[in-house]
Design a protein around this motif. Structure first.
Motif, mmCIF file in Angstrom:
data_model
loop_
_atom_site.group_PDB
_atom_site.id
_atom_site.type_symbol
_atom_site.label_atom_id
_atom_site.label_comp_id
_atom_site.label_asym_id
_atom_site.label_seq_id
_atom_site.Cartn_x
_atom_site.Cartn_y
_atom_site.Cartn_z
ATOM 1 N N ILE A 1 76.708 55.391 55.756
ATOM 2 C CA ILE A 1 76.961 56.598 54.948
ATOM 3 C C ILE A 1 77.792 56.241 53.716
ATOM 4 C CG2 ILE A 1 78.227 58.799 54.872
ATOM 5 C CD1 ILE A 1 77.467 59.233 57.815
ATOM 6 N N ARG A 2 78.796 55.379 53.913
ATOM 7 C CA ARG A 2 79.701 55.058 52.787
ATOM 8 C C ARG A 2 79.051 54.151 51.753
ATOM 9 N NH1 ARG A 2 85.428 55.537 53.244
ATOM 10 N NH2 ARG A 2 85.894 53.505 52.365
ATOM 11 N N PHE A 3 78.341 53.129 52.242
ATOM 12 C CA PHE A 3 77.886 52.102 51.294
ATOM 13 C C PHE A 3 76.375 52.049 51.101
ATOM 14 C CE2 PHE A 3 81.887 50.633 53.193
ATOM 15 C CZ PHE A 3 82.665 50.556 52.042
ATOM 16 N N VAL A 4 75.660 51.870 52.193
ATOM 17 C CA VAL A 4 74.240 51.542 52.073
ATOM 18 C C VAL A 4 73.416 52.719 51.534
ATOM 19 C CG1 VAL A 4 72.195 50.755 53.321
ATOM 20 C CG2 VAL A 4 74.455 49.837 53.897
ATOM 21 N N ALA A 5 73.648 53.918 52.105
ATOM 22 C CA ALA A 5 72.817 55.060 51.684
ATOM 23 C C ALA A 5 73.009 55.405 50.204
ATOM 24 C CB ALA A 5 73.088 56.268 52.587
ATOM 25 N N PRO A 6 74.258 55.520 49.710
ATOM 26 C CA PRO A 6 74.394 55.854 48.279
ATOM 27 C C PRO A 6 73.756 54.801 47.374
ATOM 28 C CG PRO A 6 76.507 56.061 49.396
ATOM 29 C CD PRO A 6 75.565 55.464 50.389
ATOM 30 N N VAL A 7 73.938 53.523 47.721
ATOM 31 C CA VAL A 7 73.344 52.470 46.890
ATOM 32 C C VAL A 7 71.819 52.563 46.944
ATOM 33 C CG1 VAL A 7 73.057 49.965 46.654
ATOM 34 C CG2 VAL A 7 75.324 50.916 47.106
ATOM 35 N N GLY A 8 71.279 52.815 48.135
ATOM 36 C CA GLY A 8 69.818 52.955 48.290
ATOM 37 C C GLY A 8 69.289 54.099 47.442
ATOM 38 N N ILE A 9 69.997 55.234 47.452
ATOM 39 C CA ILE A 9 69.525 56.401 46.688
ATOM 40 C C ILE A 9 69.526 56.088 45.187
ATOM 41 C CG2 ILE A 9 70.010 58.797 46.044
ATOM 42 C CD1 ILE A 9 71.414 59.087 48.782
ATOM 43 N N VAL A 10 70.628 55.478 44.716
ATOM 44 C CA VAL A 10 70.715 55.170 43.289
ATOM 45 C C VAL A 10 69.621 54.167 42.907
ATOM 46 C CG1 VAL A 10 72.152 54.129 41.492
ATOM 47 C CG2 VAL A 10 73.162 55.724 43.133
ATOM 48 N N ALA A 11 69.408 53.167 43.753
ATOM 49 C CA ALA A 11 68.399 52.149 43.442
ATOM 50 C C ALA A 11 67.014 52.790 43.319
ATOM 51 C CB ALA A 11 68.384 51.070 44.527
#
Ligand code: PFF
Length: 451
Positions: free
Chosen positions: A433-443
């Motif tokens: 939730i903190r790292f992987v998902a936000p980066v995935g969404i932005v990518a």
């Protein structure tokens, strides 16, 4: 203030959430996207996207919903009073209503197709008439608007009944029925001569089609399919009791959504191969190709073929309805809890709004097809706006809120039920939730922007 309702049991929670998740996205969209991106290879990518990005967003929404026991707007205001986060809440009230307005047009098509099946139109007409029906139907003015009206009326009728007597009751009946219907369709599809080519297509991965575009498509599909980023999971979670295990119901929902998408692919793709058609037939796959197949098969077994076409469109309609009610409920919860509306006027008002916007979407296949917004027809514009931007934006807000704004203790409290369960999975998902998902969404958003 109106009394808040709860879902009655864990099974009811999973049925309602799976009802929201399983819809046109699974039966109409997944098989043709699968067709475009290399069959089994895409399924692997889809599972990875679901686990690493979609499921964490699902949990972020669940945490916010159950912690606040509020609608999407009230929730962010309650958990972070006086901050700007509440504006993000407004976004998530608007997005599901916009989605509902074009979703309902496609839902209306399934109403129309069910009537056609019931009057044996697909199985008794000449093949040319069947294959030309879709384009002449959607480009006409009144028929699709009428079907859209029927669909919205059904959705409003269920939501008027409330959380327990409307949404829960309908999902509890529709979801098991849907499951049985899809099983019937799979058996039929697999017994058609020539269907084995379709099965091997689904089982043999073609990795050559897996590029950045495929990754964006997998995540976009996971977003849409799990109803993420638009406050539906948040709102439904606000009706989940404290003692319920959020991680178990979330995994139950995501797993049934995935299994159902794969089942739908096995119901559709082998039949498509049996009829000698290309699998990546785009959005027309279900509404154009399948009636053609029912017509073709009717020569050998007219009764079976007619029954199958009825079963198919009942299934699509049931799946679309359980999803559509979750979209309307987001706004109804907002109006009743924040603006003092009673459920009946709130439901009717929002149904009317989506009906009006939906008419523009419907007309954009016919008389308004020349009206373009940023190069898209109104229907496509809303679809792209919601799927490519509003859903990811909402998902980003929810993960950032839970990962970085809420206290770790309260997130832990919700996901582990006060430390009583899920100690290990909580850590895993909190990290995602903190790292992987936000980066995935932005990518993925950047990929959509650049492609
Ligand atoms: N998950 C639904 C489907 O796959 O058809 C679509 C959907 C439902 C999208 C609810 C958004 C939503 F709020």
């Amino acid at each position: 203030m109106n009394q808040r309702e709860n879902f009655g049991s864990r099974a009811a929670v999973i049925m309602a959430m799976a009802g929201s998740a399983i819809g046109l996205g699974n039966i109409w969209r997944f098989p043709y996207i699968l067709g475009e991106y290399g069959g089994a290879a895409f399924i692997l990518l889809y599972i990875a996207a679901s686990l690493l990005v979609a499921l964490p967003i699902f949990f972020a929404e669940s945490v916010i919903g159950r912690r606040s026991r509020s609608n999407a707007y009230g929730a962010l205001q309650k958990l972070a009073p006086g901050t700007r986060w509440r504006w993000a809440g407004i976004l998530t009230i608007l997005s599901p209503l916009l989605i509902l307005s074009y979703y309902s047009v496609v839902g209306g098509w399934s109403v129309q197709y069910l009537f056609k099946s019931l009057s044996f139109d697909f199985t008794s007409a000449a093949p040319e008439a069947v294959s030309g029906f879709f384009s002449s139907f959607i480009s006409s003015t009144w028929q699709p608007i009428l079907s859209h009206t029927v669909f919205i009326a059904l959705v409003a009728g269920i939501v008027l009944g409330g959380v327990k007597k409307g949404i829960e009751k309908f999902s509890n009946i529709a979801m098991p029925v849907l499951f049985v219907l899809i099983l019937v369709l799979i058996v039929y599809s697999l017994t058609l001569p020539g269907s084995s080519k379709g099965v091997s297509y689904l089982l043999k991965p073609d990795f050559s089609k897996l590029n950045a575009d495929a990754f964006a498509a997998a995540l976009g599909q996971a977003f849409f399919s799990l109803s993420l980023g638009v406050g539906t999971i948040l709102t439904y979670s606000s009706y989940v009791k404290k003692e319920e295990n959020l991680i178990v119901s979330g995994i139950g929902t995501a797993a049934s959504d995935l299994v159902f998408a794969i089942m739908a692919a096995f119901a559709v793709i082998p039949a498509v191969f049996a009829a000698g058609i290309e699998p990546g037939a785009g959005p027309g796959l279900v509404f154009e190709t399948l009636p053609f197949i029912f017509n073709k098969m009717a020569g050998a077994a007219p009764v079976v073929s007619s029954i199958i076409s009825i079963v198919f469109f009942v299934a699509i309609l049931a799946a679309a309805l359980t999803s559509a009610i979750s979209m309307l409920e987001v706004g109804v919860a907002f109006l009743t809890e924040e603006k003092g509306f009673k459920r009946v006027p709130a439901t009717l008002l929002l149904a009317f709004f989506t009906w009006l916007v939906g008419i523009l979407c419907s007309l954009s296949f016919g008389p308004m097809s020349g009206v373009k917004i940023l190069g898209d027809t109104f229907f496509d514009f809303l679809d792209h706006l919601c799927s490519n931007w509003l859903m990811p934006a909402g998902g980003l807000v929810f993960t950032l809120f839970v990962g970085w704004k809420m206290s770790k203790a309260s997130v832990r409290d919700e996901l582990t039920n006060g430390g009583r369960c899920n100690a290990v999975s909580y850590k895993f998902f909190y990290y995602l939730i903190r790292f992987v998902a936000p980066v995935g969404i932005v990518a993925v958003s950047l990929t959509n922007l650049l492609l």
